[in-house]
Write a protein that holds these residues in place. Structure first.
Motif, PDB file in Angstrom:
ATOM      1  N   ILE A 170       0.832  -1.198   0.000  1.00 34.37           N
ATOM      2  CA  ILE A 170       0.000   0.000   0.000  1.00 34.37           C
ATOM      3  C   ILE A 170       0.873   1.257   0.000  1.00 34.37           C
ATOM      4  O   ILE A 170       0.564   2.251  -0.674  1.00 34.37           O
ATOM      5  CB  ILE A 170      -0.952  -0.011   1.212  1.00 34.37           C
ATOM      6  N   ALA A 171       1.980   1.227   0.742  1.00 34.75           N
ATOM      7  CA  ALA A 171       2.893   2.373   0.749  1.00 34.75           C
ATOM      8  C   ALA A 171       3.452   2.628  -0.648  1.00 34.75           C
ATOM      9  O   ALA A 171       3.533   3.784  -1.100  1.00 34.75           O
ATOM     10  CB  ALA A 171       4.031   2.129   1.741  1.00 34.75           C
ATOM     11  N   MET A 172       3.822   1.573  -1.365  1.00 40.10           N
ATOM     12  CA  MET A 172       4.321   1.739  -2.731  1.00 40.10           C
ATOM     13  C   MET A 172       3.212   2.224  -3.662  1.00 40.10           C
ATOM     14  O   MET A 172       3.455   3.044  -4.561  1.00 40.10           O
ATOM     15  CB  MET A 172       4.904   0.415  -3.232  1.00 40.10           C
ATOM     16  N   PHE A 173       1.995   1.729  -3.468  1.00 43.59           N
ATOM     17  CA  PHE A 173       0.848   2.159  -4.265  1.00 43.59           C
ATOM     18  C   PHE A 173       0.622   3.658  -4.096  1.00 43.59           C
ATOM     19  O   PHE A 173       0.344   4.379  -5.064  1.00 43.59           O
ATOM     20  CB  PHE A 173      -0.381   1.375  -3.805  1.00 43.59           C
ATOM     21  N   PHE A 174       0.792   4.155  -2.871  1.00 43.16           N
ATOM     22  CA  PHE A 174       0.644   5.580  -2.594  1.00 43.16           C
ATOM     23  C   PHE A 174       1.750   6.392  -3.266  1.00 43.16           C
ATOM     24  O   PHE A 174       1.487   7.413  -3.909  1.00 43.16           O
ATOM     25  CB  PHE A 174       0.658   5.809  -1.084  1.00 43.16           C
ATOM     26  N   ALA A 176       3.483   5.634  -5.820  1.00 44.16           N
ATOM     27  CA  ALA A 176       3.379   5.567  -7.281  1.00 44.16           C
ATOM     28  C   ALA A 176       2.350   6.532  -7.836  1.00 44.16           C
ATOM     29  O   ALA A 176       2.299   6.749  -9.050  1.00 44.16           O
ATOM     30  CB  ALA A 176       3.025   4.142  -7.704  1.00 44.16           C
ATOM     31  N   GLY A 177       1.521   7.119  -6.975  1.00 42.38           N
ATOM     32  CA  GLY A 177       0.569   8.120  -7.425  1.00 42.38           C
ATOM     33  C   GLY A 177      -0.862   7.653  -7.509  1.00 42.38           C
ATOM     34  O   GLY A 177      -1.675   8.263  -8.212  1.00 42.38           O
ATOM     35  N   ALA A 178      -1.195   6.598  -6.779  1.00 39.43           N
ATOM     36  CA  ALA A 178      -2.575   6.116  -6.797  1.00 39.43           C
ATOM     37  C   ALA A 178      -3.497   7.145  -6.150  1.00 39.43           C
ATOM     38  O   ALA A 178      -3.100   7.838  -5.209  1.00 39.43           O
ATOM     39  CB  ALA A 178      -2.670   4.791  -6.047  1.00 39.43           C
ATOM     40  N   PRO A 179      -4.724   7.282  -6.628  1.00 39.90           N
ATOM     41  CA  PRO A 179      -5.664   8.242  -6.032  1.00 39.90           C
ATOM     42  C   PRO A 179      -5.926   7.939  -4.567  1.00 39.90           C
ATOM     43  O   PRO A 179      -5.964   6.774  -4.151  1.00 39.90           O
ATOM     44  CB  PRO A 179      -6.928   8.061  -6.875  1.00 39.90           C
ATOM     45  N   LEU A 180      -6.135   8.981  -3.785  1.00 46.30           N
ATOM     46  CA  LEU A 180      -6.374   8.825  -2.358  1.00 46.30           C
ATOM     47  C   LEU A 180      -7.616   7.980  -2.093  1.00 46.30           C
ATOM     48  O   LEU A 180      -7.645   7.175  -1.163  1.00 46.30           O
ATOM     49  CB  LEU A 180      -6.518  10.195  -1.695  1.00 46.30           C
ATOM     50  N   GLY A 181      -8.650   8.153  -2.921  1.00 54.58           N
ATOM     51  CA  GLY A 181      -9.870   7.372  -2.731  1.00 54.58           C
ATOM     52  C   GLY A 181      -9.621   5.881  -2.866  1.00 54.58           C
ATOM     53  O   GLY A 181     -10.140   5.079  -2.087  1.00 54.58           O
ATOM     54  N   GLN A 182      -8.825   5.497  -3.866  1.00 58.32           N
ATOM     55  CA  GLN A 182      -8.495   4.090  -4.034  1.00 58.32           C
ATOM     56  C   GLN A 182      -7.705   3.562  -2.849  1.00 58.32           C
ATOM     57  O   GLN A 182      -7.907   2.426  -2.406  1.00 58.32           O
ATOM     58  CB  GLN A 182      -7.699   3.890  -5.323  1.00 58.32           C
ATOM     59  N   LEU A 183      -6.803   4.381  -2.335  1.00 61.64           N
ATOM     60  CA  LEU A 183      -6.009   3.964  -1.184  1.00 61.64           C
ATOM     61  C   LEU A 183      -6.891   3.719   0.030  1.00 61.64           C
ATOM     62  O   LEU A 183      -6.721   2.741   0.760  1.00 61.64           O
ATOM     63  CB  LEU A 183      -4.953   5.022  -0.855  1.00 61.64           C
ATOM     64  N   ILE A 184      -7.850   4.617   0.260  1.00 62.33           N
ATOM     65  CA  ILE A 184      -8.753   4.453   1.401  1.00 62.33           C
ATOM     66  C   ILE A 184      -9.591   3.188   1.240  1.00 62.33           C
ATOM     67  O   ILE A 184      -9.741   2.395   2.178  1.00 62.33           O
ATOM     68  CB  ILE A 184      -9.653   5.694   1.553  1.00 62.33           C
ATOM     69  N   VAL A 185     -10.124   2.983   0.045  1.00 61.49           N
ATOM     70  CA  VAL A 185     -10.943   1.801  -0.213  1.00 61.49           C
ATOM     71  C   VAL A 185     -10.126   0.527  -0.025  1.00 61.49           C
ATOM     72  O   VAL A 185     -10.567  -0.435   0.635  1.00 61.49           O
ATOM     73  CB  VAL A 185     -11.534   1.855  -1.634  1.00 61.49           C
ATOM     74  N   SER A 186      -8.916   0.506  -0.603  1.00 58.60           N
ATOM     75  CA  SER A 186      -8.085  -0.693  -0.505  1.00 58.60           C
ATOM     76  C   SER A 186      -7.682  -0.967   0.933  1.00 58.60           C
ATOM     77  O   SER A 186      -7.675  -2.117   1.386  1.00 58.60           O
ATOM     78  CB  SER A 186      -6.842  -0.554  -1.383  1.00 58.60           C
ATOM     79  N   SER A 187      -7.355   0.095   1.671  1.00 64.68           N
ATOM     80  CA  SER A 187      -6.948  -0.084   3.072  1.00 64.68           C
ATOM     81  C   SER A 187      -8.097  -0.634   3.905  1.00 64.68           C
ATOM     82  O   SER A 187      -7.917  -1.578   4.696  1.00 64.68           O
ATOM     83  CB  SER A 187      -6.460   1.239   3.654  1.00 64.68           C
ATOM     84  N   LEU A 188      -9.295  -0.065   3.727  1.00 60.75           N
ATOM     85  CA  LEU A 188     -10.450  -0.530   4.498  1.00 60.75           C
ATOM     86  C   LEU A 188     -10.807  -1.970   4.134  1.00 60.75           C
ATOM     87  O   LEU A 188     -11.127  -2.785   5.008  1.00 60.75           O
ATOM     88  CB  LEU A 188     -11.646   0.386   4.253  1.00 60.75           C
ATOM     89  N   ALA A 189     -10.744  -2.282   2.857  1.00 61.45           N
ATOM     90  CA  ALA A 189     -11.097  -3.633   2.421  1.00 61.45           C
ATOM     91  C   ALA A 189     -10.095  -4.666   2.943  1.00 61.45           C
ATOM     92  O   ALA A 189     -10.485  -5.729   3.433  1.00 61.45           O
ATOM     93  CB  ALA A 189     -11.161  -3.686   0.897  1.00 61.45           C
ATOM     94  N   LEU A 190      -8.808  -4.345   2.836  1.00 58.47           N
ATOM     95  CA  LEU A 190      -7.791  -5.287   3.297  1.00 58.47           C
ATOM     96  C   LEU A 190      -7.823  -5.430   4.815  1.00 58.47           C
ATOM     97  O   LEU A 190      -7.614  -6.515   5.354  1.00 58.47           O
ATOM     98  CB  LEU A 190      -6.409  -4.838   2.812  1.00 58.47           C
ATOM     99  N   CYS A 191      -8.085  -4.322   5.511  1.00 57.94           N
ATOM    100  CA  CYS A 191      -8.219  -4.404   6.972  1.00 57.94           C
ATOM    101  C   CYS A 191      -9.436  -5.239   7.365  1.00 57.94           C
ATOM    102  O   CYS A 191      -9.400  -6.007   8.330  1.00 57.94           O
ATOM    103  CB  CYS A 191      -8.321  -3.004   7.570  1.00 57.94           C
ATOM    104  N   GLY A 192     -10.521  -5.096   6.600  1.00 51.76           N
ATOM    105  CA  GLY A 192     -11.706  -5.909   6.864  1.00 51.76           C
ATOM    106  C   GLY A 192     -11.439  -7.387   6.649  1.00 51.76           C
ATOM    107  O   GLY A 192     -11.892  -8.230   7.429  1.00 51.76           O
ATOM    108  N   ALA A 193     -10.667  -7.693   5.589  1.00 50.56           N
ATOM    109  CA  ALA A 193     -10.311  -9.093   5.339  1.00 50.56           C
ATOM    110  C   ALA A 193      -9.445  -9.642   6.461  1.00 50.56           C
ATOM    111  O   ALA A 193      -9.605 -10.789   6.893  1.00 50.56           O
ATOM    112  CB  ALA A 193      -9.593  -9.211   3.993  1.00 50.56           C
ATOM    113  N   ALA A 194      -8.521  -8.813   6.942  1.00 47.05           N
ATOM    114  CA  ALA A 194      -7.658  -9.242   8.050  1.00 47.05           C
ATOM    115  C   ALA A 194      -8.476  -9.477   9.307  1.00 47.05           C
ATOM    116  O   ALA A 194      -8.236 -10.433  10.056  1.00 47.05           O
ATOM    117  CB  ALA A 194      -6.574  -8.191   8.304  1.00 47.05           C
TER     118      ALA A 194
END
Length: 386
Positions: A170-174, A176-194
């Motif tokens: 996720i740090a590399m994704f950030f 690399a220039g990924a949109p903040l919205g995608q980062l929030i969604v991915s973080s919440l989803a991965l945290c939910g899976a964990a």
């Protein structure tokens, strides 16, 4: 110019200090156990010493391999890693309820998977930077890549390593220039899976969550290890009880030389020793991020960022687990805990960082002027008649 002069001396100094602290702590944490089981109090120290020498050799080797080489072999490395992780689940024998080792207590493929995943994700992001803002070309493939590796690791089960892999990615994704919205969604989803894996997949993880809510509720049952770690930490006071003092009222501390070694640091050297260790990891993070910042190409930048977040994130996860700041997650403390796979993999990551520092640096204006003057002098010598 001699390549020796271009090695990052500050990074080497910090890693050397961590290794110099790690070997004595392995002895302090393991000498009673080693004497009981092997009649040799230096048994674990000797093995860790061999792995340290091997790690230094691997670090030097990786420091001289151009970091762009890993970009060309990232795909086959990733495929081999996925096959190894899958085969481990299918063919390995469970040890302490986990399938993390090829044979009992030996090599752990998940340790190598951290570095390989970071290399592959750095290559994937660098080659698709302009497409990352598109949902179908950015977030979804990112989920499939990182989530696939993390799922294989979680099934071992090894939630701590999976968290480290996800955090570095996720740090590399950030970066690399990924949109903040995608980062929030991915973080919440991965945290939910964990969280799902933590609570619903394995019942004993739910027990750990309940222990975290009240660490001192069950001192002799499920909360025994947490209680012993907190007891060891608190008994050290400001300056500790002295080296190799984990005896007497402290009792037996499970995994004292591996996952719980930070508690031994607190017992032996107190708050002062713990702060010193935190400062060393902070300096390691600072130097790694400086290397990333001063790297001329995106792949090198992402690679240095991922390795730095991996090592720092793993250290913080271990320390937070030991101090009951989060539910306990067994994971070694980089450069300090006993274990060959973890140590050699971490040293390989440091070697990659050293190579990025040597070959990926941005040339500043004074350096560029000196290079231009040198090239001009060489050109004049070539053009002069004999």
């Amino acid at each position: 110019m001699s390549t020796r002069l271009t090695l990052d001396f500050k990074l080497l100094l910090v890693v050397g200090a961590l290794l110099g602290m790690g070997l004595p702590m392995v002895f302090s944490a393991s000498h009673l156990l080693a004497y009981r089981d092997f009649s040799d109090p230096t048994y674990f120290l000797q093995k860790q010493g061999v792995w340290t020498l091997l790690g230094i050799l691997v670090m030097l080797l990786f420091a001289y391999i151009p970091y762009r080489f890993w970009q060309h072999v990232s795909i086959p490395m990733m495929l081999i890693t996925l096959v190894a992780l899958g085969a481990l689940l299918a063919m390995s024998v469970a040890h302490f309820g986990a399938r993390r080792w090829i044979t009992e207590g030996s090599f752990q493929p998940s340790e190598v998977a951290k570095l390989v995943t970071i290399i592959y994700v750095a290559h994937w992001l660098a080659s698709r930077r302009k497409q990352l803002r598109h949902f179908t070309y950015g977030l979804i493939p990112f989920y499939l890549i990182v989530g696939g590796v993390a799922a294989l690791v979680i099934m071992q089960p090894d939630l701590g390593t999976a968290i480290v892999i996800v955090a570095a990615s996720i740090a590399m994704f950030f970066v690399a220039g990924a949109p903040l919205g995608q980062l929030i969604v991915s973080s919440l989803a991965l945290c939910g899976a964990a969280l799902f894996a933590l609570v619903f997949w394995t019942p004993w993880r739910l027990a750990r969550l309940q222990i975290y809510a009240d660490p001192l509720k069950d001192k002799t049952g499920d909360g025994y290890q947490i209680y012993q770690m907190l007891l060891a930490m608190s008994s050290g006071g400001w300056f500790g009880n002295g080296f190799s003092s984990l005896t007497g009222t402290i009792g037996y501390l499970p995994a004292s030389h591996t996952d719980a070694i930070f508690a031994v640091v607190g017992n032996d050297f107190g708050i002062a020793g713990c702060v010193l260790l935190l400062v060393l990891f902070g300096l390691l993070a600072r130097q790694g991020l400086l290397i990333a910042q001063n790297t001329r190409d995106l792949f090198g930048n992402l690679l240095a960022t991922g390795i730095t977040v991996w090592l720092l994130g793993q250290a913080l996860l271990n320390i937070a687990s030991t101090t009951a700041s989060i539910p306990f997650t067994g994971i070694p403390l980089p450069f300090i805990s006993f274990g060959g796979s973890a140590l050699v993999s971490a040293m390989a990551g440091i070697g990659v960082l050293l190579n990025i520092a040597r070959h990926g640096r941005v040339i500043n204006q004074p350096q560029r002027q000196r290079v231009n003057k040198l090239d001009a002098r060489r050109l004049r010598r070539i053009e002069q008649p004999d």
